[in-house]
Scaffold this motif. Structure first.
Motif, mmCIF file in Angstrom:
data_model
loop_
_atom_site.group_PDB
_atom_site.id
_atom_site.type_symbol
_atom_site.label_atom_id
_atom_site.label_comp_id
_atom_site.label_asym_id
_atom_site.label_seq_id
_atom_site.Cartn_x
_atom_site.Cartn_y
_atom_site.Cartn_z
ATOM 1 N N ASN A 95 64.640 19.333 -42.519
ATOM 2 C CA ASN A 95 64.420 20.579 -43.261
ATOM 3 C C ASN A 95 63.003 21.074 -43.034
ATOM 4 O O ASN A 95 62.284 21.353 -43.976
ATOM 5 N N ARG A 96 62.599 21.140 -41.753
ATOM 6 C CA ARG A 96 61.200 21.478 -41.549
ATOM 7 C C ARG A 96 60.997 22.955 -41.236
ATOM 8 O O ARG A 96 59.896 23.381 -40.955
ATOM 9 N N GLY A 97 62.046 23.730 -41.301
ATOM 10 C CA GLY A 97 61.915 25.167 -41.053
ATOM 11 C C GLY A 97 61.451 25.457 -39.639
ATOM 12 O O GLY A 97 60.474 26.169 -39.428
ATOM 13 N N VAL A 102 54.979 27.461 -35.404
ATOM 14 C CA VAL A 102 54.403 27.864 -34.123
ATOM 15 C C VAL A 102 53.993 26.630 -33.322
ATOM 16 O O VAL A 102 53.966 26.660 -32.101
ATOM 17 N N VAL A 103 53.636 25.549 -34.009
ATOM 18 C CA VAL A 103 53.289 24.290 -33.362
ATOM 19 C C VAL A 103 54.035 23.198 -34.122
ATOM 20 O O VAL A 103 54.075 23.211 -35.341
ATOM 21 N N ASP A 104 54.676 22.268 -33.394
ATOM 22 C CA ASP A 104 55.333 21.151 -34.070
ATOM 23 C C ASP A 104 55.075 19.881 -33.274
ATOM 24 O O ASP A 104 55.854 19.495 -32.412
ATOM 25 N N GLY B 96 55.719 40.440 -47.245
ATOM 26 C CA GLY B 96 56.181 39.869 -45.978
ATOM 27 C C GLY B 96 56.138 38.370 -45.932
ATOM 28 O O GLY B 96 55.752 37.787 -44.932
ATOM 29 N N ALA B 97 56.523 37.708 -47.012
ATOM 30 C CA ALA B 97 56.521 36.249 -47.024
ATOM 31 C C ALA B 97 57.544 35.678 -46.045
ATOM 32 O O ALA B 97 57.403 34.548 -45.589
ATOM 33 N N SER B 98 58.553 36.471 -45.681
ATOM 34 C CA SER B 98 59.598 35.939 -44.805
ATOM 35 C C SER B 98 59.121 35.832 -43.356
ATOM 36 O O SER B 98 59.693 35.086 -42.565
ATOM 37 N N SER B 99 58.031 36.554 -43.002
ATOM 38 C CA SER B 99 57.513 36.470 -41.637
ATOM 39 C C SER B 99 56.427 35.412 -41.499
ATOM 40 O O SER B 99 55.734 35.348 -40.488
ATOM 41 N N LEU B 100 56.303 34.586 -42.526
ATOM 42 C CA LEU B 100 55.290 33.530 -42.537
ATOM 43 C C LEU B 100 55.546 32.509 -41.417
ATOM 44 O O LEU B 100 56.673 32.130 -41.173
ATOM 45 N N THR B 101 54.466 32.085 -40.736
ATOM 46 C CA THR B 101 54.628 31.020 -39.737
ATOM 47 C C THR B 101 53.730 29.841 -40.087
ATOM 48 O O THR B 101 52.609 30.015 -40.554
ATOM 49 N N ASN B 102 54.238 28.636 -39.847
ATOM 50 C CA ASN B 102 53.522 27.406 -40.188
ATOM 51 C C ASN B 102 53.360 26.540 -38.949
ATOM 52 O O ASN B 102 53.767 26.932 -37.858
ATOM 53 N N ALA B 103 52.787 25.351 -39.138
ATOM 54 C CA ALA B 103 52.656 24.418 -38.026
ATOM 55 C C ALA B 103 52.654 22.993 -38.552
ATOM 56 O O ALA B 103 52.250 22.745 -39.687
ATOM 57 N N ILE B 104 53.138 22.080 -37.724
ATOM 58 C CA ILE B 104 52.954 20.654 -38.005
ATOM 59 C C ILE B 104 51.972 20.134 -36.971
ATOM 60 O O ILE B 104 52.245 20.175 -35.770
ATOM 61 N N LEU B 147 50.208 25.554 -43.826
ATOM 62 C CA LEU B 147 50.779 26.848 -44.210
ATOM 63 C C LEU B 147 50.037 27.973 -43.506
ATOM 64 O O LEU B 147 48.812 27.913 -43.356
ATOM 65 N N ASP B 148 50.760 28.977 -43.095
ATOM 66 C CA ASP B 148 50.188 30.219 -42.580
ATOM 67 C C ASP B 148 49.341 29.988 -41.323
ATOM 68 O O ASP B 148 48.147 30.274 -41.295
ATOM 69 N N VAL B 149 49.949 29.444 -40.285
ATOM 70 C CA VAL B 149 49.295 29.278 -38.987
ATOM 71 C C VAL B 149 50.013 30.188 -38.007
ATOM 72 O O VAL B 149 51.238 30.144 -37.894
ATOM 73 N N ASN B 150 49.240 31.040 -37.298
ATOM 74 C CA ASN B 150 49.877 32.043 -36.444
ATOM 75 C C ASN B 150 49.856 31.694 -34.969
ATOM 76 O O ASN B 150 50.583 32.289 -34.181
ATOM 77 N N SER B 151 48.989 30.749 -34.555
ATOM 78 C CA SER B 151 48.891 30.460 -33.123
ATOM 79 C C SER B 151 48.444 29.025 -32.918
ATOM 80 O O SER B 151 47.989 28.357 -33.857
ATOM 81 N N ALA B 152 48.567 28.568 -31.673
ATOM 82 C CA ALA B 152 48.122 27.207 -31.345
ATOM 83 C C ALA B 152 46.624 27.063 -31.553
ATOM 84 O O ALA B 152 46.139 25.982 -31.890
ATOM 85 N N GLU B 153 45.859 28.183 -31.356
ATOM 86 C CA GLU B 153 44.403 28.108 -31.549
ATOM 87 C C GLU B 153 44.073 27.816 -33.004
ATOM 88 O O GLU B 153 43.183 27.037 -33.322
ATOM 89 N N GLU B 154 44.828 28.476 -33.902
ATOM 90 C CA GLU B 154 44.578 28.220 -35.330
ATOM 91 C C GLU B 154 44.918 26.790 -35.690
ATOM 92 O O GLU B 154 44.262 26.180 -36.540
ATOM 93 N N ALA B 155 45.940 26.235 -35.043
ATOM 94 C CA ALA B 155 46.297 24.833 -35.293
ATOM 95 C C ALA B 155 45.172 23.907 -34.830
ATOM 96 O O ALA B 155 44.820 22.943 -35.519
ATOM 97 N N ASP B 156 44.576 24.228 -33.657
ATOM 98 C CA ASP B 156 43.452 23.421 -33.163
ATOM 99 C C ASP B 156 42.272 23.483 -34.114
ATOM 100 O O ASP B 156 41.586 22.494 -34.367
ATOM 101 N N GLU B 157 42.040 24.696 -34.650
ATOM 102 C CA GLU B 157 40.934 24.881 -35.582
ATOM 103 C C GLU B 157 41.128 24.004 -36.816
ATOM 104 O O GLU B 157 40.189 23.382 -37.306
ATOM 105 N N PHE B 158 42.390 23.951 -37.263
ATOM 106 C CA PHE B 158 42.681 23.132 -38.433
ATOM 107 C C PHE B 158 42.427 21.662 -38.126
ATOM 108 O O PHE B 158 41.841 20.931 -38.917
#
Lengths: 124, 195
Positions: A95-97, A102-104, B96-104, B147-158
């Protein structure tokens, strides 16, 4: 001075309550389980802290401070565990959506969503 | 554990009761609202029962708390919590909460210490916008849902922010590999400057 503390206490309590309200709104608005976990577990910690700070400023009784400090300490210790257990369960039950990620990098490492296979099994 | 039978092992176990018992007694007094002699004794008794009835695996910590670095860690943490709370609140409320993008995001910590791993995971979890979804203990790797990550660059920053957090933790409390070789006092990685 008493009035000043009362005003600050009122501001703290109202801000804290608003953050708790945001946490509740987040439960309705967020699109998936993991996104929902964020507003549920964190703005609410700061919200509770502000409410407790407000209570402390209003009571101004040293005996109460210890108890209020305990409340926030236990909140700080238990909240990450709670959110981790929900997050871990979400990931392991797929259930990870995915469509919103964008990155997983967990799926890259462990397609089944388990990171600890072959891990040291002791002391758990 | 083999040292459970030997006398020195038992003595070590008895000594290891104190660090858990004293805080429990303090908590007991705080719950009762006063530090009277009776409360302190009752708290010590309850604490001793709890520690003996629910023994925890031994922790071999070699901590060197540094006041200034600790203050920096706590101060930065409070600022992070407030700033991130506002950000998450805005993410929740904005249209626009439905257009939210995340990252693991995978974060491999530099310190091979269970304790540092735990503290970093705990603190990162408390900062809104990120939760630990999985941990690989042997590789001291955290997997965080952000929560709320839009690109791989933002993931790297995190990822960079978590590693900076780890550096602050190591600088504040020290990061020895106590779980790898508990008898060696050799630091695996020096954090911060020597004083």
């Amino acid at each position: 001075m008493t009035t000043f503390f009362d005003v600050v206490a009122a501001i703290c309590m109202i801000t804290g309550s608003l953050l708790a309200l945001v946490a509740a709104i987040g439960q309705v608005r967020m699109p998936d389980l993991l996104s929902r976990t964020h507003p549920a577990t964190k703005p609410q910690v700061l919200g509770l802290g502000l409410v407790l700070l407000g209570v402390a400023l209003r009571l101004r009784e040293p005996e109460a401070f210890g108890l209020l400090a305990l409340v926030i300490i236990f909140q700080l210790v238990t909240s990450p565990v709670a959110s981790h257990m929900i997050g871990r369960a979400a990931v392991r039950t797929d259930n990870r959506g995915e469509e919103r990620l964008v990155v997983d990098e967990l799926s890259e490492d462990r397609p089944q969503g388990r990171a600890d296979e072959g891990d040291v099994p002791d002391q758990r | 554990m083999s040292d459970r039978q030997s006398p020195s092992g038992r003595r070590r176990r008895v000594r290891s009761v104190w660090p858990s018992m004293v805080p429990l007694a303090v908590v007991w007094c705080l719950l009762w609202g006063e530090f009277s002699l009776f409360n302190i004794l009752a708290g010590a008794l309850v604490g001793a029962v709890v520690v003996i009835a629910f023994p925890m695996p031994p922790l071999h910590l070699h901590l060197r708390p540094r006041p200034v670095a600790l203050a920096v860690l706590v101060g930065k943490f409070v600022v992070d919590v407030v700033v991130s709370s506002v950000r998450v609140a805005w993410t929740t409320l904005r249209p626009g909460a439905s257009s939210l993008t995340n990252a693991i995001v995978r974060v491999e910590l530099a310190t091979p210490s269970d304790f540092v791993l735990t503290v970093v995971a705990q603190m990162t979890s408390l900062i809104p916008g990120s939760i630990v979804v999985d941990v690989h203990r042997a590789r001291h790797t955290l997997y965080l849902h952000v929560l709320d990550v839009n690109s791989a660059e933002e993931a790297d920053e995190f990822r960079k922010r978590v590693l900076e957090q780890e550096e602050r933790v190591v600088a504040a409390i020290g990061g020895y590999a106590h779980d790898i070789d508990e008898r060696s006092d050799r630091p695996v990685r020096e954090g911060g400057t020597k004083r």
